[in-house]
Scaffold this motif. Structure first.
Motif, PDB file in Angstrom:
ATOM      1  N   GLN A 208      36.630  54.948  40.142  1.00 39.15           N
ATOM      2  CA  GLN A 208      37.921  54.909  40.837  1.00 39.15           C
ATOM      3  C   GLN A 208      37.809  55.426  42.265  1.00 39.15           C
ATOM      4  OE1 GLN A 208      40.590  53.385  39.270  1.00 39.15           O
ATOM      5  NE2 GLN A 208      38.950  53.046  37.781  1.00 39.15           N
ATOM      6  N   LEU A 209      36.966  56.416  42.462  1.00 39.25           N
ATOM      7  CA  LEU A 209      36.850  57.055  43.773  1.00 39.25           C
ATOM      8  C   LEU A 209      35.851  56.364  44.692  1.00 39.25           C
ATOM      9  CD1 LEU A 209      36.892  60.788  42.631  1.00 39.25           C
ATOM     10  CD2 LEU A 209      38.675  59.628  43.950  1.00 39.25           C
ATOM     11  N   PRO A 212      36.139  50.795  44.610  1.00 43.24           N
ATOM     12  CA  PRO A 212      37.090  49.702  44.862  1.00 43.24           C
ATOM     13  C   PRO A 212      36.718  48.869  46.092  1.00 43.24           C
ATOM     14  CG  PRO A 212      38.282  51.672  44.238  1.00 43.24           C
ATOM     15  CD  PRO A 212      36.838  52.079  44.416  1.00 43.24           C
ATOM     16  N   GLY A 213      36.461  47.585  45.855  1.00 45.67           N
ATOM     17  CA  GLY A 213      36.160  46.662  46.941  1.00 45.67           C
ATOM     18  C   GLY A 213      34.795  46.837  47.567  1.00 45.67           C
ATOM     19  N   ARG A 214      33.955  47.709  47.013  1.00 43.79           N
ATOM     20  CA  ARG A 214      32.665  48.006  47.638  1.00 43.79           C
ATOM     21  C   ARG A 214      31.499  47.296  46.936  1.00 43.79           C
ATOM     22  NH1 ARG A 214      33.156  54.482  49.134  1.00 43.79           N
ATOM     23  NH2 ARG A 214      34.708  54.212  50.787  1.00 43.79           N
ATOM     24  N   ASN A 215      30.356  47.301  47.625  1.00 42.69           N
ATOM     25  CA  ASN A 215      29.136  46.697  47.099  1.00 42.69           C
ATOM     26  C   ASN A 215      28.435  47.690  46.185  1.00 42.69           C
ATOM     27  OD1 ASN A 215      29.513  44.333  48.701  1.00 42.69           O
ATOM     28  ND2 ASN A 215      28.610  45.402  50.454  1.00 42.69           N
ATOM     29  N   LEU A 226      30.325  49.951  31.442  1.00 42.98           N
ATOM     30  CA  LEU A 226      30.261  50.255  32.866  1.00 42.98           C
ATOM     31  C   LEU A 226      30.644  49.022  33.673  1.00 42.98           C
ATOM     32  CD1 LEU A 226      29.564  51.973  35.320  1.00 42.98           C
ATOM     33  CD2 LEU A 226      27.156  51.317  35.004  1.00 42.98           C
ATOM     34  N   ARG A 227      30.147  47.863  33.284  1.00 40.47           N
ATOM     35  CA  ARG A 227      30.515  46.642  34.010  1.00 40.47           C
ATOM     36  C   ARG A 227      32.014  46.387  33.936  1.00 40.47           C
ATOM     37  NH1 ARG A 227      25.906  44.509  31.455  1.00 40.47           N
ATOM     38  NH2 ARG A 227      27.250  43.368  30.008  1.00 40.47           N
ATOM     39  N   GLY A 232      37.219  46.385  36.846  1.00 37.14           N
ATOM     40  CA  GLY A 232      38.603  46.840  36.978  1.00 37.14           C
ATOM     41  C   GLY A 232      38.924  47.416  38.343  1.00 37.14           C
ATOM     42  N   THR A 233      37.920  47.844  39.091  1.00 37.75           N
ATOM     43  CA  THR A 233      38.165  48.397  40.428  1.00 37.75           C
ATOM     44  C   THR A 233      38.013  47.350  41.530  1.00 37.75           C
ATOM     45  OG1 THR A 233      35.855  49.022  40.886  1.00 37.75           O
ATOM     46  CG2 THR A 233      37.201  50.592  39.636  1.00 37.75           C
ATOM     47  N   GLY A 234      37.606  46.140  41.157  1.00 41.76           N
ATOM     48  CA  GLY A 234      37.398  45.119  42.174  1.00 41.76           C
ATOM     49  C   GLY A 234      36.097  45.276  42.925  1.00 41.76           C
TER      50      GLY A 234
END
Length: 488
Positions: A208-209, A212-215, A226-227, A232-234
């Protein structure tokens, strides 16, 4: 009106004392509305005779229900459902149709992980080669119960009942900082430690931290949930194949911002990342400015030789988030883990935890702290390691005898072996066939990333199967594989 004695029966194999189970029957009858206020219960003598228990057992159960105002006593007349007993609500089930278009109403959907095959009644199978399940014969029930009773005492009342959303049980944190983490080569201050509801909850908070949106890079194969958490965070997830030594740092692509890995005990292959690769991994992370999340599951199961120090122990820049758990070493239902990282990260993770679930239950934290502090945990680990070492020897001997293919085995120990069936064998189908002969295995496909995962891998866990059953179980696997090879 009297309640017929025939409505009472004790189910075979039901847990709890007979007295407690009788109490439960009466309480459930009242709460469900089957037993009404003012109705007379069977006499203690009649119920004892009907259930095949002593009369004192029934009397004690009735006395406890009397004290809790479920029952009332009327002189020599007997026991009746109390006028103050809870009364079941009088309502009719709703017949309203579900007219909501949930495809529109759901603003987000959480992708589920590929499920690992484990039936709910797995304990009924004679040869359960499944991972992560405890052996009740090894667990220290007596001392765990004593620690729970101590945690329930007046002295520990505040630790058990306080709302500790902004902190954790100090006894548990102290043990982690002074005993558990130093054994992994990690030095951490209390503000760098956060207790979680198991390792998965810790991984979820980290995701969550950080993602999100990162590589993000993950190992392939890896822990399936884990996947799902990362989806879920994009996050933009890149799965990197592992070899017999684990993750290859040189394959981590440019632009990677977060790396999830299992250096000490790769999931599910059991490979251990060599020291040179660990140094290279940290160097590559520093070059990229990336954060590394280390899942250090099952390090306590190192019975062949001492485990390698955690990746976090080599971290001089504070870029490694270390995740550990007691759920594997004690029992899965405990749901207690921890994460260790820079104080700034832990403070943010604590805020995420508070928003999600406040904090793990104080009673569980304090009970575990007592179990650790009094030495019961280390004694349990030594006893478990000895038994697992014997099971591992028996399993490897049986695997060699039948010529089964091994794809990965833990160099330090562990509780599973990663197996490879012949090409063309679908271990999902194999697993279904083996269930018919009371054998459980875990097909390997769910561990791999989406697309066309190899279907000829499977995992054999040995934490919950007695040594004497292993040879016959492996023989049945070999026989099933031979039938598949013959086209049967």
């Amino acid at each position: 009106m009297a309640i017929p004695v025939e409505t009472f029966f004790l189910r075979p194999n039901e847990q709890g004392t007979k007295q407690g189970r009788i109490q439960q029957i009466v309480a459930e009858g009242i709460l469900s509305g089957r037993f009404r206020r003012g109705e007379k219960l069977p006499s203690s003598r009649a119920l004892a005779r009907h259930l095949g228990v002593s009369r004192i057992t029934v009397t004690l159960a009735y006395t406890e229900l009397l004290a809790n105002d479920y029952l009332t006593s009327r002189g020599r007349s007997g026991y009746y459902v109390s006028d103050n007993a809870p009364e079941a609500p009088d309502f009719q089930p709703s017949e309203a149709a579900d007219t909501v278009d949930w495809d529109v109403a759901l603003a987000a959907r959480y992708p589920g992980a590929a499920r690992l095959g484990k039936p709910a009644d797995w304990t009924r199978y004679r040869y359960p080669f499944i991972y992560g399940q405890p052996d009740p014969g090894l667990f220290d029930h007596a001392n765990w119960r004593l620690c729970a009773m101590q945690a329930l005492g007046a002295r520990d009342f505040a630790g058990m009942t306080d709302d500790q959303y902004d902190r954790d049980d100090p006894e548990l944190v102290r043990f982690l900082a002074r005993h558990t983490l130093p054994r992994r080569g990690i030095t951490a201050a209390p503000e760098e430690i956060l207790v979680s509801l198991g390792a998965q909850n810790a991984l979820w908070m980290a995701a969550q931290l950080l993602t999100p949106g990162r590589n993000v890079v993950v190992e392939d194969p890896c822990y399936p949930d884990l996947r799902a958490v990362l989806a879920g965070t994009g996050a933009k997830v890149t799965p990197l194949p592992v070899d017999e030594h684990g993750l290859r740092p040189e394959t981590i692509p440019d632009g990677t911002q977060v790396i999830f890995c299992t250096p000490s005990h790769q999931c599910p292959t059991s490979a251990t990342l060599p020291q040179a690769r660990r140094v290279a991994l940290l160097a590559r992370a520093a070059e990229l400015g990336a954060v590394v999340v280390e899942d250090d599951y099952e390090f306590e199961m190192s019975f062949l030789r001492p485990p390698s120090p955690a990746l976090k122990s080599l971290d001089a820049e504070g870029r490694v988030i270390h995740v550990g758990s007691f759920s594997k070493s004690l029992f899965p239902g405990l749901r207690l883990g921890y994460l260790v990282g820079a104080s700034r990260f832990v403070a943010e993770a604590r805020a995420v935890r508070a928003a999600q679930l406040r904090h793990p239950p104080g009673l569980i934290q304090r009970t575990t702290a007592h179990f650790l502090r009094l030495g019961h945990y280390d004694a349990l680990m030594r006893r478990t390691a000895k038994v697992l070492a014997e099971r591992r020897r028996v399993l490897e001997r049986a695997i060699a005898e039948h010529g089964l293919g091994v794809a990965g085995r833990g160099a330090h120990g562990g509780s599973s072996v990663w197996m490879r069936a012949p090409e063309g064998c679908d271990t999902g189908i194999l697993a279904e066939r083996l269930r018919e002969v009371s054998v459980l295995i875990e097909p390997g496909a769910p561990f791999f990333s989406a697309g066309r995962p190899p279907r000829n891998y499977y995992r054999l866990g040995y934490s919950s199967i007695p040594s004497e059953r292993i040879p016959n179980g492996v023989a049945r696997i070999a026989e099933a594989l031979a039938e598949v090879g013959r086209g049967g």
